[in-house]
Design an enzyme around this catalytic site. Structure first.
Site, PDB file in Angstrom:
ATOM      1  N   LYS A  39      10.569  -6.253  12.191  1.00  0.00           N
ATOM      2  CA  LYS A  39      11.721  -5.747  11.441  1.00  0.00           C
ATOM      3  C   LYS A  39      12.825  -6.781  11.616  1.00  0.00           C
ATOM      4  O   LYS A  39      13.632  -6.707  12.547  1.00  0.00           O
ATOM      5  CB  LYS A  39      12.151  -4.386  11.998  1.00  0.00           C
ATOM      6  CG  LYS A  39      13.336  -3.749  11.285  1.00  0.00           C
ATOM      7  CD  LYS A  39      12.929  -3.077  10.003  1.00  0.00           C
ATOM      8  CE  LYS A  39      14.100  -2.313   9.397  1.00  0.00           C
ATOM      9  NZ  LYS A  39      13.755  -1.699   8.105  1.00  0.00           N
ATOM     10  N   HIS A 207       3.026  14.247   1.091  1.00  0.00           N
ATOM     11  CA  HIS A 207       4.239  14.477   1.878  1.00  0.00           C
ATOM     12  C   HIS A 207       3.836  14.739   3.330  1.00  0.00           C
ATOM     13  O   HIS A 207       3.010  15.601   3.612  1.00  0.00           O
ATOM     14  CB  HIS A 207       5.026  15.669   1.326  1.00  0.00           C
ATOM     15  CG  HIS A 207       6.316  15.890   2.040  1.00  0.00           C
ATOM     16  ND1 HIS A 207       6.479  16.865   2.997  1.00  0.00           N
ATOM     17  CD2 HIS A 207       7.499  15.233   1.956  1.00  0.00           C
ATOM     18  CE1 HIS A 207       7.712  16.811   3.467  1.00  0.00           C
ATOM     19  NE2 HIS A 207       8.351  15.839   2.858  1.00  0.00           N
ATOM     20  N   ASN A 213       1.160  11.580  13.639  1.00  0.00           N
ATOM     21  CA  ASN A 213       0.783  10.252  14.126  1.00  0.00           C
ATOM     22  C   ASN A 213       0.301   9.405  12.947  1.00  0.00           C
ATOM     23  O   ASN A 213      -0.655   9.778  12.265  1.00  0.00           O
ATOM     24  CB  ASN A 213      -0.324  10.388  15.171  1.00  0.00           C
ATOM     25  CG  ASN A 213      -0.681   9.067  15.827  1.00  0.00           C
ATOM     26  OD1 ASN A 213      -0.381   7.991  15.306  1.00  0.00           O
ATOM     27  ND2 ASN A 213      -1.340   9.135  16.972  1.00  0.00           N
TER      28      ASN A 213
END
Length: 226
Positions: A39, A207, A213
């Site tokens: 990131k 969804h 996990n």
């Protein structure tokens, strides 16, 4: 999957880029590959005794194997939970390509595949002179688009795909992620997206309630190798 790295972007902020990136990491690991996340720039961090930490970057670190040092995964951890350009100004930090490229190179040396997660939607800048396209060109990697399934997704998906291609970059696939569980005509929208987007379809995620996990969803994605 023969790619050694790719960049995960999205049609907007809050459409599941981190969760999808974690699923992809688990999928790659399940195929016997060493896979690590990155990131490069994260806004919205909490201070701890180890420094500023971002929830998304920590999730990528937890999904990685081997487990890289946090500072390699997230070279720029910006405190304010606002657009990265604003967060960097407030923190008096200058985001530069060199540290990002250096961290990426070190991660690449540790793993078979590096999954790099972007910020917000594709057109969200990192600062006044660096767009995400600038970073992707510097890293020389292709792009994967996460499409958040909710009202307006057709417009967002087509605009994002067109923008990536207009930037001269390869968009090698897209993933549908259901954001609004009450969205009308999900299957019809998904079918139209598959017809209209000129890039390979990697799969659809339903969804997902909080706490699931990501490893349990690894078989739902099917990247079409490059």
């Amino acid at each position: 999957m023969s790619l050694s790295a790719f960049y995960v972007t999205g049609t907007d902020t809050g459409i599941g880029k981190t969760f999808v990136s974690c699923i992809l990491l688990h999928m790659l690991r399940g195929r016997g590959q060493r896979a690590v996340g990155m990131k490069p720039v994260a806004s919205g961090c909490t201070y701890s005794d180890t420094g500023w930490r971002n929830e998304d970057a920590l999730a990528l670190q937890a999904a990685s194997d081997p487990t890289p040092a946090y500072d390699l995964i997230n070279p720029y951890a910006l405190p304010a939970a606002v657009a990265p350009e604003i967060a960097a100004i407030e923190a008096r930090v200058t985001v530069a390509l060199e540290p990002l490229s250096a961290s990426f190179t070190q991660l690449r040396a540790q793993a078979d595949v590096v999954v790099v997660e972007g910020v917000g939607g594709w057109a969200t800048p990192l600062n006044a002179t660096i767009d995400q396209a600038t970073l992707v060109r510097a890293l020389e990697i292709p792009v994967v688009l996460v499409v958040g399934l909710r009202l307006g997704c057709m417009n967002h998906a087509r605009l994002s795909t067109a923008a990536i291609m207009a930037d001269g970059l390869r968009c090698i696939g897209w993933i549908a992620n259901t954001i609004d569980p009450h969205m009308a005509r999900i299957e019809e929208n998904l079918a139209l997206l598959r017809q209209r987007l000129p890039i390979p379809y990697w799969g659809h995620l339903p969804h997902i309630p909080p706490g699931i996990n990501p490893a349990t969803l690894a078989t739902r994605l099917h990247p079409q190798g490059d």
